[in-house]
Design a protein around this motif. Structure first.
Motif, PDB file in Angstrom:
ATOM      1  N   GLU A 164       0.778  -1.159   0.111  1.00  0.00           N
ATOM      2  CA  GLU A 164      -0.008  -0.152   0.003  1.00  0.00           C
ATOM      3  C   GLU A 164       0.792   1.299   0.145  1.00  0.00           C
ATOM      4  OE1 GLU A 164      -2.553  -0.512   3.348  1.00  0.00           O
ATOM      5  OE2 GLU A 164      -3.730  -1.909   2.547  1.00  0.00           O
ATOM      6  N   SER A 165       2.120   1.231   0.775  1.00  0.00           N
ATOM      7  CA  SER A 165       2.763   2.608   0.886  1.00  0.00           C
ATOM      8  C   SER A 165       3.507   2.716  -0.421  1.00  0.00           C
ATOM      9  CB  SER A 165       3.715   2.194   2.043  1.00  0.00           C
ATOM     10  OG  SER A 165       4.887   3.236   1.729  1.00  0.00           O
ATOM     11  N   ASP A 168       0.847   3.915  -2.755  1.00  0.00           N
ATOM     12  CA  ASP A 168       0.769   5.577  -2.479  1.00  0.00           C
ATOM     13  C   ASP A 168       1.690   6.318  -2.905  1.00  0.00           C
ATOM     14  OD1 ASP A 168      -1.642   4.754  -1.092  1.00  0.00           O
ATOM     15  OD2 ASP A 168      -0.752   4.870   0.739  1.00  0.00           O
TER      16      ASP A 168
END
Length: 214
Positions: A164-165, A168
């Motif tokens: 997810e990081s 992002d």
């Protein structure tokens, strides 16, 4: 078969008991008793026909001696007969003991067979248990498996956060790149406009220089 033989012999001896007794009374143990009885009869006849007192007394002493010998033989024969009876009773007792021992041996053999079958069954079960234990030892136990699953779950969750990081950051870089491209495009447009404006100004200056003065 041995029981029937012994019992048949016992019946035979019991039936022949009276005959043997009568025979013993006549012949004793068969060692010259017939001769003694014949001699006793002859002595009795001579004693009855004796002419003198001395001859009668002599025949009487012979008869007593012969009777003593016959009584001794008959007593000895009766002792042997009683001994044989006792031996037969002893043999019967021994035979019963042997029968009991044989029956006990059969029972022990049957018990030993049962114990052997039980031992074989226990040995088979132990072999199956050992094989199963080896299979179980090759695989981790439930507690260790749960711990590994928990660790893998945590690692998967951590990787999900990292993903997810990264996504992002990638989205941010995409936006930044888009802004950069827009800025570059605007800058290029501005430079082109400036260049056109400069060309127009130069053209005007050139035109003013070539025109005559009034």
């Amino acid at each position: 078969m041995l029981i029937l033989t012994v019992r048949s012999q016992n019946c035979y001896f019991l039936k022949a008991d009276e005959v043997i007794r009568k025979r013993l009374l006549i012949d004793g143990d068969g060692a010259g008793d017939d001769r003694r009885i014949n001699l006793l009869v002859k002595s009795f006849i001579k004693w009855c026909n004796s002419g003198s007192q001395e001859e009668g007394y002599s025949q009487y002493q012979r008869m007593l001696s012969t009777l003593s010998q016959c009584e001794f033989s008959m007593g000895k024969t009766l002792l042997v007969y009683d001994m044989n009876l006792r031996e037969m009773e002893n043999y019967e007792k021994i035979y019963k003991e042997i029968e009991g021992s044989i029956a006990g041996a059969h029972e022990k053999i049957a018990e030993c067979k049962k114990q052997i079958l039980q031992a074989k069954r226990i040995r088979k079960n132990r072999q199956e248990y050992d094989a199963l234990a080896k299979v179980i030892q090759r695989h981790p136990d439930r507690h260790e498996t749960l711990k590994e699953l928990e660790a893998l779950g945590k690692e998967l969750e951590h990787l999900s956060h990292i993903k997810e990081s990264v996504e992002d950051k990638l989205e941010l870089r995409r936006k930044q790149f888009h802004v950069l491209l827009s800025t570059i495009h605007e800058l290029q447009q501005t430079l082109e406009n400036d260049e056109k404006l400069s060309e127009v100004e130069e053209a005007q200056e050139t035109s003013m220089e070539t025109d005559p003065k009034p």
